[in-house]
Design an enzyme around this catalytic site. Sequence first.
Site, short mmCIF file in Angstrom:
data_model
loop_
_atom_site.label_atom_id
_atom_site.label_comp_id
_atom_site.label_asym_id
_atom_site.label_seq_id
_atom_site.Cartn_x
_atom_site.Cartn_y
_atom_site.Cartn_z
CD GLU A 36 -2.99 -0.75 -0.05
OE1 GLU A 36 -3.35 0.42 -0.27
OE2 GLU A 36 -3.35 -1.72 -0.74
N GLY A 37 2.05 1.20 0.57
CA GLY A 37 2.94 2.35 0.52
C GLY A 37 3.32 2.69 -0.90
CG HIS A 38 5.78 0.06 -3.18
ND1 HIS A 38 5.80 -1.07 -2.41
CD2 HIS A 38 7.06 0.47 -3.28
CE1 HIS A 38 7.05 -1.35 -2.06
NE2 HIS A 38 7.83 -0.42 -2.57
CB SER A 186 8.83 -2.57 5.14
OG SER A 186 10.05 -3.09 4.64
NE ARG A 188 15.47 -5.83 3.41
CZ ARG A 188 15.87 -4.89 2.58
NH1 ARG A 188 15.28 -3.71 2.60
NH2 ARG A 188 16.85 -5.11 1.72
#
Length: 284
Positions: A36-38, A186, A188
Amino acid sequence: MTQIITTISEMRAQVHAWRNAGECVGLVPTMGYLHEGHKSLIERSVADNDRTVVSVFVNPTQFGPNEDLESYPRDLDRDVALVTHAGADVVFHPEPEEMYFPDRSTTVHVEGLGNELCGKSRPIHFDGVCLVVSKLLNITTPDRAYFGQKDAQQLLIVRRMVRDLSIGTDIVGCPIVREPDGLAKSSRNTYLSPAERAAAVVLSRSLACGRAVVESGERSAEAVRAAIRAELATEPLAEPEYVEVVDTNTVSPVDVIAGEVLVAIAVRIGTTRLIDNFFFDPAA
């Protein structure tokens, strides 16, 4: 369906066609396994520009020995679905052999800004970032490129590189996107076991403690660091790598918060290294 382009020549030809039509271009550089950040970066680019390119490229030059290049999560089909849903036009997905000549001899180094924070434990990382970002900007010649604030040191270094090299792209920093419990999104995070995932919330919780201290009027950087370290110490699985307050122009530690600073942490939860941060400007 979003178009997938795998070669530099085809990517350049597509941008040339857009330019001939009078359209402006945005770029969202990523290493894939999008979340969702991207998506928030892509949606910002789609809103700001006529066309948006999302690069999906796990860049080998920014990984050091014994880092997670081979195990870094990859799922192109999933990425393309997210990019399509967000409204971008192209996924640029080159192979390493397309991006790098076997005898390449050029590096891109931003002096000073990469020496602190993540640069201490990842000494080649930001040179690799600058090399690939400079190549992506040269290939796609975007009007704007979008970077998340979670990788704040990267954002500051890319801005300095673009300024120093007179690259005609506006570097747009976008807010951190978080899980409902506060953990910064993230790729990761997928490495975390259930217990580690629960423990990882201590990063955002500790930064909230630091923010409360500085927003109360405290200007001692050590007081802010101490508040963050104290909260991190409440989580047995958290192993801090650094807790720092740095000047945003130099990325050097400060003793007194007199101008804009970046408050940044890196913490290992099990074997997974996570980062988080916030910016603070006493004049704002």
